[in-house]
Design a protein around this motif. Sequence first.
Motif, PDB file in Angstrom:
ATOM      1  N   THR A   1      40.299  42.762  36.681  1.00 24.39           N
ATOM      2  CA  THR A   1      41.225  43.043  35.573  1.00 24.39           C
ATOM      3  C   THR A   1      40.563  43.937  34.530  1.00 24.39           C
ATOM      4  O   THR A   1      41.162  44.896  34.043  1.00 24.39           O
ATOM      5  CB  THR A   1      41.668  41.716  34.909  1.00 24.39           C
ATOM      6  OG1 THR A   1      42.238  40.900  35.929  1.00 24.39           O
ATOM      7  CG2 THR A   1      42.674  41.926  33.805  1.00 24.39           C
TER       8      THR A   1
ATOM      9  N   ARG B   1      41.470  47.698  33.324  1.00 29.66           N
ATOM     10  CA  ARG B   1      41.763  47.946  31.910  1.00 29.66           C
ATOM     11  C   ARG B   1      40.918  49.091  31.358  1.00 29.66           C
ATOM     12  O   ARG B   1      41.402  49.964  30.667  1.00 29.66           O
ATOM     13  CB  ARG B   1      41.502  46.675  31.098  1.00 29.66           C
ATOM     14  CG  ARG B   1      42.250  46.669  29.811  1.00 29.66           C
ATOM     15  CD  ARG B   1      42.266  45.354  29.062  1.00 29.66           C
ATOM     16  NE  ARG B   1      41.266  44.402  29.505  1.00 29.66           N
ATOM     17  CZ  ARG B   1      41.499  43.108  29.688  1.00 29.66           C
ATOM     18  NH1 ARG B   1      42.687  42.617  29.510  1.00 29.66           N
ATOM     19  NH2 ARG B   1      40.542  42.293  30.062  1.00 29.66           N
TER      20      ARG B   1
ATOM     21  N   THR C   1      50.575  33.706  45.208  1.00 33.72           N
ATOM     22  CA  THR C   1      49.889  34.355  44.088  1.00 33.72           C
ATOM     23  C   THR C   1      50.355  33.806  42.737  1.00 33.72           C
ATOM     24  O   THR C   1      49.939  34.310  41.694  1.00 33.72           O
ATOM     25  CB  THR C   1      50.104  35.893  44.110  1.00 33.72           C
ATOM     26  OG1 THR C   1      51.504  36.162  44.085  1.00 33.72           O
ATOM     27  CG2 THR C   1      49.480  36.533  45.339  1.00 33.72           C
TER      28      THR C   1
ATOM     29  N   ARG D   1      49.641  31.201  40.968  1.00 32.25           N
ATOM     30  CA  ARG D   1      48.628  30.737  40.017  1.00 32.25           C
ATOM     31  C   ARG D   1      47.567  31.786  39.701  1.00 32.25           C
ATOM     32  O   ARG D   1      46.811  31.649  38.757  1.00 32.25           O
ATOM     33  CB  ARG D   1      47.978  29.456  40.534  1.00 32.25           C
ATOM     34  CG  ARG D   1      48.771  28.212  40.127  1.00 32.25           C
ATOM     35  CD  ARG D   1      48.287  27.000  40.856  1.00 32.25           C
ATOM     36  NE  ARG D   1      48.544  27.130  42.284  1.00 32.25           N
ATOM     37  CZ  ARG D   1      47.649  26.962  43.232  1.00 32.25           C
ATOM     38  NH1 ARG D   1      46.432  26.629  42.937  1.00 32.25           N
ATOM     39  NH2 ARG D   1      47.977  27.100  44.500  1.00 32.25           N
ATOM     40  N   THR D   2      47.476  32.828  40.546  1.00 33.43           N
ATOM     41  CA  THR D   2      46.383  33.792  40.373  1.00 33.43           C
ATOM     42  C   THR D   2      46.885  35.185  39.994  1.00 33.43           C
ATOM     43  O   THR D   2      46.101  36.134  39.954  1.00 33.43           O
ATOM     44  CB  THR D   2      45.562  33.906  41.681  1.00 33.43           C
ATOM     45  OG1 THR D   2      46.469  34.221  42.748  1.00 33.43           O
ATOM     46  CG2 THR D   2      44.815  32.635  41.999  1.00 33.43           C
ATOM     47  N   ALA D   3      48.187  35.304  39.712  1.00 37.52           N
ATOM     48  CA  ALA D   3      48.775  36.628  39.424  1.00 37.52           C
ATOM     49  C   ALA D   3      48.061  37.322  38.261  1.00 37.52           C
ATOM     50  O   ALA D   3      47.917  38.542  38.246  1.00 37.52           O
ATOM     51  CB  ALA D   3      50.262  36.490  39.145  1.00 37.52           C
ATOM     52  N   SER D   4      47.568  36.532  37.293  1.00 41.85           N
ATOM     53  CA  SER D   4      46.921  37.145  36.129  1.00 41.85           C
ATOM     54  C   SER D   4      45.621  37.854  36.512  1.00 41.85           C
ATOM     55  O   SER D   4      45.124  38.693  35.771  1.00 41.85           O
ATOM     56  CB  SER D   4      46.638  36.080  35.073  1.00 41.85           C
ATOM     57  OG  SER D   4      45.722  35.146  35.593  1.00 41.85           O
ATOM     58  N   ARG D   5      45.061  37.515  37.670  1.00 34.68           N
ATOM     59  CA  ARG D   5      43.831  38.180  38.124  1.00 34.68           C
ATOM     60  C   ARG D   5      44.144  39.408  38.997  1.00 34.68           C
ATOM     61  O   ARG D   5      43.249  40.032  39.529  1.00 34.68           O
ATOM     62  CB  ARG D   5      42.978  37.205  38.934  1.00 34.68           C
ATOM     63  CG  ARG D   5      42.221  36.223  38.072  1.00 34.68           C
ATOM     64  CD  ARG D   5      41.154  35.511  38.873  1.00 34.68           C
ATOM     65  NE  ARG D   5      41.594  34.206  39.311  1.00 34.68           N
ATOM     66  CZ  ARG D   5      41.581  33.790  40.571  1.00 34.68           C
ATOM     67  NH1 ARG D   5      41.166  34.588  41.525  1.00 34.68           N
ATOM     68  NH2 ARG D   5      41.977  32.580  40.888  1.00 34.68           N
ATOM     69  N   ARG D   6      45.431  39.685  39.202  1.00 32.76           N
ATOM     70  CA  ARG D   6      45.821  40.808  40.062  1.00 32.76           C
ATOM     71  C   ARG D   6      46.649  41.820  39.262  1.00 32.76           C
ATOM     72  O   ARG D   6      47.866  41.695  39.161  1.00 32.76           O
ATOM     73  CB  ARG D   6      46.605  40.292  41.258  1.00 32.76           C
ATOM     74  CG  ARG D   6      45.746  39.480  42.237  1.00 32.76           C
ATOM     75  CD  ARG D   6      46.548  39.124  43.468  1.00 32.76           C
ATOM     76  NE  ARG D   6      45.731  38.602  44.546  1.00 32.76           N
ATOM     77  CZ  ARG D   6      45.539  37.297  44.765  1.00 32.76           C
ATOM     78  NH1 ARG D   6      46.064  36.415  43.949  1.00 32.76           N
ATOM     79  NH2 ARG D   6      44.813  36.914  45.789  1.00 32.76           N
ATOM     80  N   PRO D   7      45.972  42.849  38.744  1.00 28.40           N
ATOM     81  CA  PRO D   7      46.657  43.812  37.864  1.00 28.40           C
ATOM     82  C   PRO D   7      47.895  44.419  38.507  1.00 28.40           C
ATOM     83  O   PRO D   7      48.867  44.711  37.807  1.00 28.40           O
ATOM     84  CB  PRO D   7      45.598  44.890  37.621  1.00 28.40           C
ATOM     85  CG  PRO D   7      44.296  44.303  38.013  1.00 28.40           C
ATOM     86  CD  PRO D   7      44.541  43.167  38.941  1.00 28.40           C
TER      87      PRO D   7
ATOM     88  N   GLN E   1      51.151  42.604  37.837  1.00 29.43           N
ATOM     89  CA  GLN E   1      51.630  42.495  36.453  1.00 29.43           C
ATOM     90  C   GLN E   1      52.889  43.315  36.232  1.00 29.43           C
ATOM     91  O   GLN E   1      52.893  44.525  36.482  1.00 29.43           O
ATOM     92  CB  GLN E   1      50.557  42.981  35.464  1.00 29.43           C
ATOM     93  CG  GLN E   1      49.215  42.312  35.614  1.00 29.43           C
ATOM     94  CD  GLN E   1      49.284  40.820  35.354  1.00 29.43           C
ATOM     95  OE1 GLN E   1      49.858  40.402  34.363  1.00 29.43           O
ATOM     96  NE2 GLN E   1      48.723  40.030  36.243  1.00 29.43           N
TER      97      GLN E   1
END
Length: 168
Positions: A46, A50, A112, A114-120, A123
């Motif tokens: 991530t 960024r 995904t 629970r882990t979507a926030s780690r996969r840009p 988003q």
Amino acid sequence: MGGSIVLVGFMGAGKSTIGRALAKRLGFEFLDTDAMIVAQAGRSVTDIFRREGEAGFRKRESVAIKSLSGLEGKVIATGGGAPANATNAKLLAKAGPVVHLDVDLATVKERTKRTASRRPLLQGKRDIDLAQLLKERRKIYDSIADVTIDTREKTTAKIVAEIVKELL
Ligand code: S3P
């Protein structure tokens, strides 16, 4: 079988989970290109997206994939976008038998959650765009795969058993 076993597939296909279990089963070392990139950069996926954009991440990914050449006896999990670059795809195909862990959109979304926030790339993506990306990527995965395994509604143990049966 020469080289290593390379796992490709979309986000949520289970490449890391299956890869770790498969490596354990075969007594192979497990490698994960995302983990290699993170270790080398000293920051998360991530954070790389960024600060350096997707282009920066892809550059790092290509470097990680080049470093896989000539390795033997590893199980290698790759990032979902790695084979979308033609040079990467060729190198991965050369690194060993390639296994495509196949998924559908519903499975991707479920796995995904629970882990979507780690996969840009997840988003703010609409389902229709994600479905389009999955459609394009599946063709690429299949074009370099020696084996395609449907992973829907299967346990890790079952998928590992199928891979072993197909490859060994
Ligand atoms: C990506 C997938 C991710 C990671 C990056 C980009 C992609 O890996 O490499 O966020 O382009 O599909 P996973 O497939 O392990 O989620």
